[in-house]
Design an enzyme around this catalytic site. Sequence first.
Site, PDB file in Angstrom:
ATOM      1  N   ARG A 105       0.841  -1.201   0.000  1.00 19.75           N
ATOM      2  CA  ARG A 105       0.000   0.000   0.000  1.00 19.75           C
ATOM      3  C   ARG A 105       0.876   1.251   0.000  1.00 19.75           C
ATOM      4  O   ARG A 105       2.071   1.160   0.172  1.00 19.75           O
ATOM      5  CB  ARG A 105      -0.930  -0.002   1.209  1.00 19.75           C
ATOM      6  CG  ARG A 105      -0.209  -0.006   2.550  1.00 19.75           C
ATOM      7  CD  ARG A 105      -1.231   0.042   3.705  1.00 19.75           C
ATOM      8  NE  ARG A 105      -0.533   0.111   4.983  1.00 19.75           N
ATOM      9  CZ  ARG A 105      -1.134   0.251   6.157  1.00 19.75           C
ATOM     10  NH1 ARG A 105      -2.457   0.325   6.227  1.00 19.75           N
ATOM     11  NH2 ARG A 105      -0.447   0.316   7.278  1.00 19.75           N
ATOM     12  N   CYS A 109       3.794   8.430  -5.484  1.00 16.03           N
ATOM     13  CA  CYS A 109       4.585   9.627  -5.207  1.00 16.03           C
ATOM     14  C   CYS A 109       3.619  10.790  -5.077  1.00 16.03           C
ATOM     15  O   CYS A 109       2.789  11.011  -5.969  1.00 16.03           O
ATOM     16  CB  CYS A 109       5.577   9.838  -6.356  1.00 16.03           C
ATOM     17  SG  CYS A 109       6.516  11.365  -6.236  1.00 16.03           S
ATOM     18  N   ASN A 143      -5.143   7.358   3.953  1.00 17.86           N
ATOM     19  CA  ASN A 143      -4.879   6.616   5.181  1.00 17.86           C
ATOM     20  C   ASN A 143      -3.423   6.772   5.588  1.00 17.86           C
ATOM     21  O   ASN A 143      -2.518   6.444   4.825  1.00 17.86           O
ATOM     22  CB  ASN A 143      -5.143   5.117   4.960  1.00 17.86           C
ATOM     23  CG  ASN A 143      -5.006   4.304   6.238  1.00 17.86           C
ATOM     24  OD1 ASN A 143      -5.888   4.341   7.098  1.00 17.86           O
ATOM     25  ND2 ASN A 143      -3.890   3.606   6.386  1.00 17.86           N
ATOM     26  N   GLU A 144      -3.195   7.285   6.768  1.00 15.53           N
ATOM     27  CA  GLU A 144      -1.848   7.344   7.364  1.00 15.53           C
ATOM     28  C   GLU A 144      -0.806   7.902   6.414  1.00 15.53           C
ATOM     29  O   GLU A 144       0.171   7.214   6.066  1.00 15.53           O
ATOM     30  CB  GLU A 144      -1.440   5.955   7.865  1.00 15.53           C
ATOM     31  CG  GLU A 144      -2.325   5.450   8.991  1.00 15.53           C
ATOM     32  CD  GLU A 144      -1.992   4.029   9.434  1.00 15.53           C
ATOM     33  OE1 GLU A 144      -1.165   3.377   8.780  1.00 15.53           O
ATOM     34  OE2 GLU A 144      -2.556   3.570  10.438  1.00 15.53           O
ATOM     35  N   GLU A 315      -7.701   4.620  15.036  1.00 16.23           N
ATOM     36  CA  GLU A 315      -7.379   3.204  15.176  1.00 16.23           C
ATOM     37  C   GLU A 315      -6.750   3.009  16.546  1.00 16.23           C
ATOM     38  O   GLU A 315      -5.754   3.640  16.871  1.00 16.23           O
ATOM     39  CB  GLU A 315      -6.398   2.743  14.083  1.00 16.23           C
ATOM     40  CG  GLU A 315      -6.922   2.938  12.665  1.00 16.23           C
ATOM     41  CD  GLU A 315      -5.953   2.440  11.591  1.00 16.23           C
ATOM     42  OE1 GLU A 315      -4.944   1.807  11.932  1.00 16.23           O
ATOM     43  OE2 GLU A 315      -6.225   2.703  10.398  1.00 16.23           O
ATOM     44  N   TRP A 323       3.223  -5.957  13.301  1.00 19.37           N
ATOM     45  CA  TRP A 323       4.262  -5.256  12.540  1.00 19.37           C
ATOM     46  C   TRP A 323       5.482  -4.814  13.338  1.00 19.37           C
ATOM     47  O   TRP A 323       6.458  -4.359  12.752  1.00 19.37           O
ATOM     48  CB  TRP A 323       3.661  -4.052  11.817  1.00 19.37           C
ATOM     49  CG  TRP A 323       2.756  -3.215  12.675  1.00 19.37           C
ATOM     50  CD1 TRP A 323       1.400  -3.294  12.734  1.00 19.37           C
ATOM     51  CD2 TRP A 323       3.134  -2.210  13.615  1.00 19.37           C
ATOM     52  NE1 TRP A 323       0.909  -2.388  13.638  1.00 19.37           N
ATOM     53  CE2 TRP A 323       1.953  -1.717  14.185  1.00 19.37           C
ATOM     54  CE3 TRP A 323       4.348  -1.674  14.031  1.00 19.37           C
ATOM     55  CZ2 TRP A 323       1.954  -0.712  15.159  1.00 19.37           C
ATOM     56  CZ3 TRP A 323       4.359  -0.681  14.997  1.00 19.37           C
ATOM     57  CH2 TRP A 323       3.159  -0.207  15.542  1.00 19.37           C
ATOM     58  N   GLN A 364      -2.837 -10.531   8.999  1.00 16.54           N
ATOM     59  CA  GLN A 364      -3.560 -11.660   9.591  1.00 16.54           C
ATOM     60  C   GLN A 364      -3.152 -11.949  11.035  1.00 16.54           C
ATOM     61  O   GLN A 364      -3.901 -12.599  11.763  1.00 16.54           O
ATOM     62  CB  GLN A 364      -3.411 -12.916   8.733  1.00 16.54           C
ATOM     63  CG  GLN A 364      -2.002 -13.369   8.482  1.00 16.54           C
ATOM     64  CD  GLN A 364      -1.961 -14.564   7.528  1.00 16.54           C
ATOM     65  OE1 GLN A 364      -1.975 -15.713   7.947  1.00 16.54           O
ATOM     66  NE2 GLN A 364      -1.953 -14.285   6.250  1.00 16.54           N
ATOM     67  N   MET A 365      -2.000 -11.470  11.463  1.00 20.97           N
ATOM     68  CA  MET A 365      -1.608 -11.651  12.866  1.00 20.97           C
ATOM     69  C   MET A 365      -1.943 -10.411  13.706  1.00 20.97           C
ATOM     70  O   MET A 365      -1.491 -10.304  14.846  1.00 20.97           O
ATOM     71  CB  MET A 365      -0.108 -11.954  12.948  1.00 20.97           C
ATOM     72  CG  MET A 365       0.299 -13.270  12.333  1.00 20.97           C
ATOM     73  SD  MET A 365      -0.325 -14.728  13.240  1.00 20.97           S
ATOM     74  CE  MET A 365       0.784 -14.742  14.660  1.00 20.97           C
ATOM     75  N   HIS A 366      -2.715  -9.498  13.154  1.00 24.90           N
ATOM     76  CA  HIS A 366      -3.129  -8.303  13.879  1.00 24.90           C
ATOM     77  C   HIS A 366      -4.471  -8.607  14.540  1.00 24.90           C
ATOM     78  O   HIS A 366      -5.463  -8.874  13.869  1.00 24.90           O
ATOM     79  CB  HIS A 366      -3.274  -7.142  12.880  1.00 24.90           C
ATOM     80  CG  HIS A 366      -3.449  -5.793  13.511  1.00 24.90           C
ATOM     81  ND1 HIS A 366      -4.453  -5.499  14.389  1.00 24.90           N
ATOM     82  CD2 HIS A 366      -2.724  -4.650  13.384  1.00 24.90           C
ATOM     83  CE1 HIS A 366      -4.348  -4.233  14.770  1.00 24.90           C
ATOM     84  NE2 HIS A 366      -3.304  -3.702  14.177  1.00 24.90           N
TER      85      HIS A 366
HETATM   86 ZN   LIG Z   1      -3.386   1.518  10.289  1.00 29.84          ZN
END
Ligand SMILES: [Zn+2]
Lengths: 645, 645, 645
Positions: A105, A109, A143-144, A315, A323, A364-366
């Site tokens: 993601r 630029c 997003n972010e 969030e 991560w 998937q591990m979040h």
């Molecule tokens: Zn996030």
Amino acid sequence: MKQELGVCYYPEHWPEDMWAKDAADMVAAGIRWVRIGEFAWSRMEAVPGQVTLEWLDRAIGTLGAAGLKVVLGTPTATPPRWMVDKHPDMLAVDENGAPRKFGSRRHYCFSHQGYRDECARITQIVAERYGKNPHVVAWQTDNEYGCHDTVISYSETAKMAFQSWCRDRYETVEALNEAWGNIFWSMDYASFEQIELPNLTVTDPNPAHVLAFRRFSSDQVVAFNKVQTEILKAHTDAPLIHNYMGRILEFDHFDVGEDLDIASWDSYPIGFLSDRLEASDEHKARFLRQGDPDMQAFHHDLYRAVGKGRWWVMEQQPGPVNWAPYNPAPLPGMVALWALEAFAHGAEVVSYFRWRQAPFAQEQMHAGLQAPDGREAPGMDEARAVADVLDMLKEQDTQQADVALVYDYASDWAWKTQPQGAGFDYFRLVFAAYRGLRRAGLSVDFVSTNCRAFSGYKAVFAPGVATLDPTLVSAISEAGALAVLGPRAGAITDEFMIPPNGRPGVSNLDVRVDLIESLPPHAGMDVSGGGKVEHWHERLSGAAEVFLKTQDGAPVLMGQNDRWYLGSFPDEALWDRVVSMACEQAGVVMAPMQDGVRRRRFGDYDFVVNYNSFSASVQGHRVPACGVLVFEGGAPVVACDLSSG
Amino acid sequence: MKQELGVCYYPEHWPEDMWAKDAADMVAAGIRWVRIGEFAWSRMEAVPGQVTLEWLDRAIGTLGAAGLKVVLGTPTATPPRWMVDKHPDMLAVDENGAPRKFGSRRHYCFSHQGYRDECARITQIVAERYGKNPHVVAWQTDNEYGCHDTVISYSETAKMAFQSWCRDRYETVEALNEAWGNIFWSMDYASFEQIELPNLTVTDPNPAHVLAFRRFSSDQVVAFNKVQTEILKAHTDAPLIHNYMGRILEFDHFDVGEDLDIASWDSYPIGFLSDRLEASDEHKARFLRQGDPDMQAFHHDLYRAVGKGRWWVMEQQPGPVNWAPYNPAPLPGMVALWALEAFAHGAEVVSYFRWRQAPFAQEQMHAGLQAPDGREAPGMDEARAVADVLDMLKEQDTQQADVALVYDYASDWAWKTQPQGAGFDYFRLVFAAYRGLRRAGLSVDFVSTNCRAFSGYKAVFAPGVATLDPTLVSAISEAGALAVLGPRAGAITDEFMIPPNGRPGVSNLDVRVDLIESLPPHAGMDVSGGGKVEHWHERLSGAAEVFLKTQDGAPVLMGQNDRWYLGSFPDEALWDRVVSMACEQAGVVMAPMQDGVRRRRFGDYDFVVNYNSFSASVQGHRVPACGVLVFEGGAPVVACDLSSG
Amino acid sequence: MKQELGVCYYPEHWPEDMWAKDAADMVAAGIRWVRIGEFAWSRMEAVPGQVTLEWLDRAIGTLGAAGLKVVLGTPTATPPRWMVDKHPDMLAVDENGAPRKFGSRRHYCFSHQGYRDECARITQIVAERYGKNPHVVAWQTDNEYGCHDTVISYSETAKMAFQSWCRDRYETVEALNEAWGNIFWSMDYASFEQIELPNLTVTDPNPAHVLAFRRFSSDQVVAFNKVQTEILKAHTDAPLIHNYMGRILEFDHFDVGEDLDIASWDSYPIGFLSDRLEASDEHKARFLRQGDPDMQAFHHDLYRAVGKGRWWVMEQQPGPVNWAPYNPAPLPGMVALWALEAFAHGAEVVSYFRWRQAPFAQEQMHAGLQAPDGREAPGMDEARAVADVLDMLKEQDTQQADVALVYDYASDWAWKTQPQGAGFDYFRLVFAAYRGLRRAGLSVDFVSTNCRAFSGYKAVFAPGVATLDPTLVSAISEAGALAVLGPRAGAITDEFMIPPNGRPGVSNLDVRVDLIESLPPHAGMDVSGGGKVEHWHERLSGAAEVFLKTQDGAPVLMGQNDRWYLGSFPDEALWDRVVSMACEQAGVVMAPMQDGVRRRRFGDYDFVVNYNSFSASVQGHRVPACGVLVFEGGAPVVACDLSSG
Ligand SMILES: [Zn+2]
Ligand SMILES: [Zn+2]
Ligand SMILES: [Zn+2]
């Protein structure tokens, strides 16, 4: 002010027949807001130009029907694969010259006009369709910004845009050469077209060149965001929000915030302690499953300023994430504590990320509030507990603090460009100051360097502010507040030169910096009376009074009336002394906190949070481990105690 | 020999009306030399072909009129931006294949003929104009060859030049294949055009290939410099100089030195201790604000050899610098001590860098003798103190030392190519030997491997000399000196093969290396009687006498008559024993020094310098902290004591 | 089974007149096998198409005439320089996008069809010529697949091949999108041509994408090797071998092994301890000159499985090597011990690398049995000692062990893709389990996840097996063995999703993983009764019995009947407990070993090896330092003691 819980949800990840139950379960858990859509471009427009939003209509309808308020995100952080075929030069380029490819993601630029146009197009489409939708009660852009180090791009596109930016700023290349001091190593340009980006140079590029490029890069984020906000404002009255991250300083959040109604941020306390904070091993071990006791509050207060008073946690970490280098689980109580602490700092909404753990792809591990199979994860009960506490409290509003802290993104750009000592970092310095203020039990407001309205503040701290506009200092004085400047404040002009009238160059403060030292670890200097100087030490002279000096007699803190200058980077003990002296001078009442315990005044309430894994005693009352105790008029009125699991 | 102070000055950085006062102030401070011009190409030739030197005429005139002797630099270290448009392939390429771009300095590949021609052109222009100018009393070519890792370039240009160099050296590709042992992994070439540069290979390239490339790269520097010296010699009788750096071994300074009259170097003691020396944390902390007590002397002695007796310090650190990881300030006295120590080693000129701190561009945090606003910086008084000491001393000349140390750039190329153990480094080894000699109070001369004139030396040390020419060893013997060879001496042929007659392969020395071990940290081996072997241990056999062995009985030092072989990398204590044994054998009188105190014989004087932050006692006399005491005939005659600030 | 010594030899490196004496000396030293040819392509075909093998005829003839059995290698690991001109795109590309150039070895991308064709051609040529040669008794394909990180290539060639591989596996791009969960961040593809390789993405690529690419990369090695084995099988009946390396997991050795007759590996105990093992500093210091006591055995047992019972050591370290960070020499006795240990694990041949140290090129510092000048190196006597011991022993065959350990390459690809905690590594985990079993004195067999024949095993350990096929677990049960699964077993589907029925998803075992934590160093959790959990901890629930739990009460080991699940990464003490409990449950008899001492049952013999530098006592008998004691019926029958040097 009404304060509510929210959650992040991805209807496109789940069979449509699950949506209604999910919505009902959210409401049952006390959740009132749901953010959706920000990564769904490939579902909105699988084939270029063929927009399919019926599924989104239904998703919004289902969620709204359940009573949820929807935050709809523009999907511009995840352009589909076809976009890269259409605009092969839209990818950012890293400092080594490699393109940053499709496959995750934020693969764009900020300077690419073609991609900006695509973003305008998709924003227009969703804005037209949902701008008046009664369930869409707020909007998120992208997003972010800046996550994964995405602000700075060394692409050809960025180079052309930078040349154009330079032309706008300097008008003539002679002026640019003069401004940057290009004569130094025969670095003069004969035309704007000759200017390259400051990567891959043989040794350090000109810091003025780098600072200009950093300013340009920040401006590109602002311009990119503005493309969307202008379209959205034409179609909706709902507030516009962006979700910032923690300790991202590559663009000026205040500038982006000017075009938005609400600031929000994504709070991952355990991951942030592990991957982006300087702290001793002992500290990191002690708060391994809780997060740093000041990191969240710091950003809450910062984003309250960025949002001009209105801010959310978009969030909120609900359990282990995927991560950070290591991903332990929060101790029981922390998932609730983090949310309540945010509310204590004035958050309107705290939104857990995510509703249900996805069993596939990168995260998937979040953890989510639900496990992948729909069973409740440990965070769910804690969310419910937060909703219960909210119910028990009366609505409050944030009031102004006694103390303000100046926060300046450009200073970080400057000091990253020329740290002069490997231990010097702008955020580290400001965070150390903030910690000192919080250890003193103080509530803190952040202000930008554009602030001139200091009325009501008793003291204003400005550590590391690279360029000091004289009107900033005089505005503090005019408000009757004590200004505590430095270290490394007023140290350069805004074109990265040493100011002609010396450092710090503050009027009515006879202090000058004669020489600067940066220090390796373990080479700190003891200060008479306690505490140490670390990392950075300025040799000060002048007629101002010396309040603190090293054991060798070198001045550390000097001042005259309401203007103080701190020339060194203090350790914790020395920060405590500086804060204490400033509070005494400014008439600020302190309430020293024990390690891991913090308090925040919010309307009539005092929230006390305990980040420790053991209970604490505050004013004779037990604050549970990983728990919260809310005082009103000095007496505890509500507790949140989930530490038994 | 007349010894004087100088300073580096950039008239192009300052308004012309400041020049005359600057010149007068220099003279008043005791300064007699001023170096200018070496970064001013963009001011000399802002537009290709339009040379404007009138400003330089006036600058030289103003400085000369004040009584200053000018060193004029060729500006070839900083080609202007237009040069890169004209010769886009002139940029060097790093080992990852990325071009090293314009935007700082030294942005050129030494192999580029087009750029060499441009350098010849500008050199011709300035040589013609100033070759007979009475104020231009010396010339500097370029600036700090090799700084910022600029000797080695993996450009296409370099590749073509390397192929041509190989053709010259090997004549046939079959001979090259044979010389390099290319059969090993089917690496044979069928033509010189097939030869690539040894970067980005899957695993280690052939060390013979790398060594050839390293030789080639060094030769390119020599050839590049020679282009300028040949032009300058045709136009001036003034001596030609280059300013080398500290611990740069990528090119052979002796070879470059052949074409010059004087060697000079740029001495930054505090930065060098921090960024380019192996030392314990304790050592680095102890000498944080003084620099390593042997690093400067090492280079003074080295460059005296490179300059065939004539040498300068062209740039002397005057205060904190900007480029090391940490940049503390010198302790009071050090700025004077460094200069006086250089004079003790025979420097003709010590030139502070720079006159006034520039408030802009890359080095704005680099101190000068003046602050940016023209006030005196702390270094100025120390420069004056040095001038005073020089006035008090009689002129002297350097005499030959008792002990010589062989220094060989190609050995570093070899051992960098194949360290065999991560702890082995050629400079580290030679520097450890030098430290041992200095702890014994000895003055040391450096010699290259081409030296055959050893008359007058009592002992010659040759650690790590990769290839031992038998005539080198026999020349030492013929001079009646003790040869102390090894470790890792005579270890390869000059085409990087194990010598056919074994290691070290020295006649009249029955020692052979049967096996070699490299050792991780903390795996040292104790030596009987004291000291340890670290990093490197050769298993020795042979009929020569064993002088030292490990506690397990493995020989460490063996010898026969006047030829000794040391098979291991000693720690400090073991070096002390080796030096002491060699001195006893060779009849060299030692004068053991305490830590941080060093002495140097210079003519009739013994200079004692004290790098410690506390005073020392030498022969019953107090040597001040960071101070110098000069003895004559055993009695102190001059002291320099600035430690009180 | 006959067990013999071999050696690696390079006739092309030496004058032809040395060959006969070399061969005779080999035989005299007890050597029976000689491997040749694997790097000689440039000698076989110096000019494209002009094949010259007469020299090889003579070399084979000379060696064979001396009584040596020849292993002939295909030369495909070192394509000559002209190959790269012919196929410029055959080079592999690193993850940063840089080509991995000619100049060493293994410079090819496994996916390149043109290079595969060239390999087929040269293999055909040598197979036709030597397929029936009586001296060529075995063949080796290529050399050390995967060494120098060569399995994975990000070339355009690899990209095209990967797209094709995806097309074969998924048939439609919709199926691929679904399988990978590409909807997550709008990562959907519209066609296979859009799929790029998962490098240089902005943040982590989709783990399913990476796992597919890792599978593809492994398959390319298998296909590459198969090209050669098919040709060889058509021309010879001699067994086909490949020489694998230690701790290379980038391709599935079991898959490659399917096409070969014998597995072999290259055993460098000292280098491997230094460069590829996690261990404490103390452990690394203690075994610095011996290698890790379990590393060799681990690979012996692994390659016995890969070779379906038949295996060799193709290269055995004979002294110091050249490629590890530090290269100390083996203690006396180790060169023999390593070989004897391999024989104890069932090696048919142990072949020292190399006969004579080459004085040139990359490995000139790599010891051989002879020094470059032909004198014997220390290893030679030890090789002779091994030959003597072999003579004293009766022929034996390997019998099945009581305990099996599941080893799964794809699990390493999965956990490298998503370690979730920096301390988690698949090999590290399996090796820790293996060490625990060996500390218990057990012999161990490896099995792949394809194994269903567990008859005869009493216990089967399956740590870290990413995807658990239910038939694997039921096959273990049907064999009456105890299955000890986990940690992190059954954790993902084979398309890298969390299994729909949860983790570990094993039938008849009521355990589920509710949450997973990864832990930084020093954040271990104490287990009641002793030992610790490190790196990884799964929060377990379910009705199965809890056998071990942390002091905080969290289950660590649970089980039901013959199915146990271990949810955490144990430290050594905890592994000992887990092994001990499992042995008791399964009826396996343990024989606890002291540190550094290991035993292995081989036919009628028990081999006891002592990796310590001091003697040990086993069953009342002294096992010499770095020595071997062979027991038969409980009594020592043969000893190998070379520790005195
Ligand atoms: Zn996030
Ligand atoms: Zn310099
Ligand atoms: Zn090998």
